[in-house]
Design an enzyme around this catalytic site. Structure first.
Site, PDB file in Angstrom:
ATOM      1  N   ARG A  37       0.999  -1.255  -0.026  1.00 26.10           N
ATOM      2  CA  ARG A  37       0.002   0.041  -0.126  1.00 26.10           C
ATOM      3  C   ARG A  37       0.759   1.409  -0.003  1.00 26.10           C
ATOM      4  O   ARG A  37       0.452   2.318  -0.490  1.00 26.10           O
ATOM      5  CB  ARG A  37      -0.864   0.127   1.191  1.00 26.10           C
ATOM      6  CG  ARG A  37      -1.887  -1.040   1.070  1.00 26.10           C
ATOM      7  CD  ARG A  37      -2.925  -0.896   2.076  1.00 26.10           C
ATOM      8  NE  ARG A  37      -4.137  -1.821   1.869  1.00 26.10           N
ATOM      9  CZ  ARG A  37      -5.048  -2.039   2.676  1.00 26.10           C
ATOM     10  NH1 ARG A  37      -5.089  -2.025   4.100  1.00 26.10           N
ATOM     11  NH2 ARG A  37      -6.189  -2.698   2.311  1.00 26.10           N
ATOM     12  N   LYS A 198     -18.451 -16.149   2.334  1.00 22.95           N
ATOM     13  CA  LYS A 198     -19.867 -15.847   2.900  1.00 22.95           C
ATOM     14  C   LYS A 198     -20.560 -15.008   1.608  1.00 22.95           C
ATOM     15  O   LYS A 198     -20.055 -14.565   0.753  1.00 22.95           O
ATOM     16  CB  LYS A 198     -20.134 -15.035   3.989  1.00 22.95           C
ATOM     17  CG  LYS A 198     -19.522 -15.448   5.370  1.00 22.95           C
ATOM     18  CD  LYS A 198     -19.969 -14.501   6.272  1.00 22.95           C
ATOM     19  CE  LYS A 198     -19.642 -14.908   7.576  1.00 22.95           C
ATOM     20  NZ  LYS A 198     -19.549 -14.031   8.736  1.00 22.95           N
ATOM     21  N   GLY A 348      -7.859  -7.275  -0.393  1.00 23.26           N
ATOM     22  CA  GLY A 348      -8.196  -8.368   0.614  1.00 23.26           C
ATOM     23  C   GLY A 348      -7.586  -9.744   0.557  1.00 23.26           C
ATOM     24  O   GLY A 348      -6.427  -9.791  -0.301  1.00 23.26           O
ATOM     25  N   GLY A 371     -13.132  -4.026   0.805  1.00 24.69           N
ATOM     26  CA  GLY A 371     -14.561  -3.393   0.804  1.00 24.69           C
ATOM     27  C   GLY A 371     -14.777  -2.492  -0.137  1.00 24.69           C
ATOM     28  O   GLY A 371     -15.812  -2.419  -0.744  1.00 24.69           O
TER      29      GLY A 371
END
Length: 391
Positions: A37, A198, A348, A371
């Site tokens: 990053r 999920k 992620g 996200g």
């Protein structure tokens, strides 16, 4: 495609420029352990220095409990950055307040100041206007380059734009161009690959992609829930029982677009001595759990990817952190690397998996925000982008 002003569209010479970066990096024993990053922000930082600006960087780090915590200090990040740039790098023990103001006022063009963690202030996550105004008093211009935080309306990402001219940095521009283009106007066939644990995290994404993609390949824990929805007992596998009805609806409306695995790697556990075997899709015995997609599925999915022109991937195909359950994820990574398509990997876990597979340099774009990239795939406008000036 990118409708917002960037650092190219504004005069920065001799100005104090406040840049929201995403320096939320892992730190162990006071040392940065992954600098992805930080490096992603360098093109913007170097450009600003080249424009003879005084560069003030701020970011959040971790989840401190609403007050200063030395464990989450930005100081190690400032020290690390000093080794990557030729400019002098200074550090302020505050992000807002008299010390931050004094350090910003003393900063000369061509120098960098790193501020302390924005989340040391309870007003940051509340998007408190008073805190946003304090941030704004440090500079003449605001640059948003933290794509990984753009889906949150915080004082440092959205609030501050009400008090300063606000434009995008290069990383922000690149992220929005790739992810925005993939959704708005992809070269076809457009294939989406969704994994991770999920379905509930990705309901909006699946619905949006059903309208846009030519095929949606599903792996990871998500697939278990779809199989249970089709009536297969899944043994001890991770299943979201509360969304079974929704999974049935998605399968019904998805027609032939949704492609599920045809074989699974199942095991009695994740530890060394556990039994592992590959089974065709069907009932998973009690005491066993599905932990990866099988080789037949990798071959099937790879054929679909080979014909694609645009591929977006978000979420691993199995428990890739454990080598025995990483073959599905790495097999998909290899298919992406070998395809001639524009390949975009969400942040992620997917980004971590691509790095681990050693194929990162063969991917068109790896997003720095998990996200935020999911919300873009869902078609949501990010508050940290909406707040910037239009071209």
């Amino acid at each position: 495609m990118f409708s917002k002003k960037t650092v190219r569209d504004i005069d920065l010479k001799g100005k104090r420029v406040l840049v929201r970066v995403d320096f939320n990096v892992p730190i162990k024993d006071g040392k940065v352990t992954d600098d992805t990053r930080i490096r992603a922000a360098l093109p913007t930082i170097e450009y600003l220095l080249g424009q003879n600006a005084a560069v003030i960087l701020f970011s959040h780090l971790g989840r401190p409990k609403g007050g200063p915590d030395p464990k989450y200090s930005m100081k190690p990040v400032a020290d690390y950055l000093a080794g990557l740039v030729k400019a002098p790098v200074k550090f302020a023990e505050e992000a807002a307040g008299p010390k931050a103001k004094a350090a910003a006022d003393a900063l000369k063009p061509g120098e960098i100041l790193v501020l302390e963690n924005t989340r040391f202030y309870p007003g940051e996550e509340k998007n408190d206007p008073a805190l946003a105004e304090q941030f704004a008093q440090l500079a003449d211009v605001y640059v948003m380059d933290a794509f990984g935080s753009a889906h949150r309306a915080h004082a440092s990402t959205e609030g501050v734009t009400r008090y300063l001219p606000a434009v995008a940095g290069f990383l922000m521009e690149k992220e929005i161009q790739y992810l925005g283009q993939a959704i708005a106007n992809p070269a076809r066939p457009f294939v989406a690959i969704l994994g991770g644990a999920k379905i509930s995290d990705k309901i909006g994404v699946i619905k949006n992609l059903l309208a846009k993609a030519d095929a949606i390949l599903i792996g990871g824990g998500m697939a278990n829930t779809f199989f249970k929805a089709q009536g297969y007992p899944m043994g001890d596998s991770l299943v979201e029982n509360e969304v079974l009805e929704l999974a049935r609806e998605l399968l019904g409306s998805g027609g032939t677009k949704i492609r599920l695995p045809v074989d699974l790697v199942i095991a009695t556990g994740t530890e060394e001595g556990a039994e592992v075997k590959v089974i065709p899709v069907g009932p998973v015995p009690d005491g066993w759990k599905a932990l990866d997609i099988g080789p037949e599925t990798v071959a099937n999915f790879s054929r679909v990817i080979k014909d694609a022109k645009t591929v977006v991937w978000n979420g691993p195909m199995g428990l890739f952190e454990t080598p025995r359950f990483a073959e599905g994820t790495f097999g998909i990574a290899k298919a992406l690397a070998e395809s001639g398509a524009t390949t975009i990997v969400g942040g992620g876990d997917s980004a971590a998996a691509i790095q681990q597979s050693g194929l990162a340099d063969k991917i068109t774009h790896i997003s720095t925000g998990g996200g935020a990239s999911l919300e873009m795939l869902e078609g949501i406008t990010l508050p940290g982008v909406a707040a910037l000036q239009d071209k």
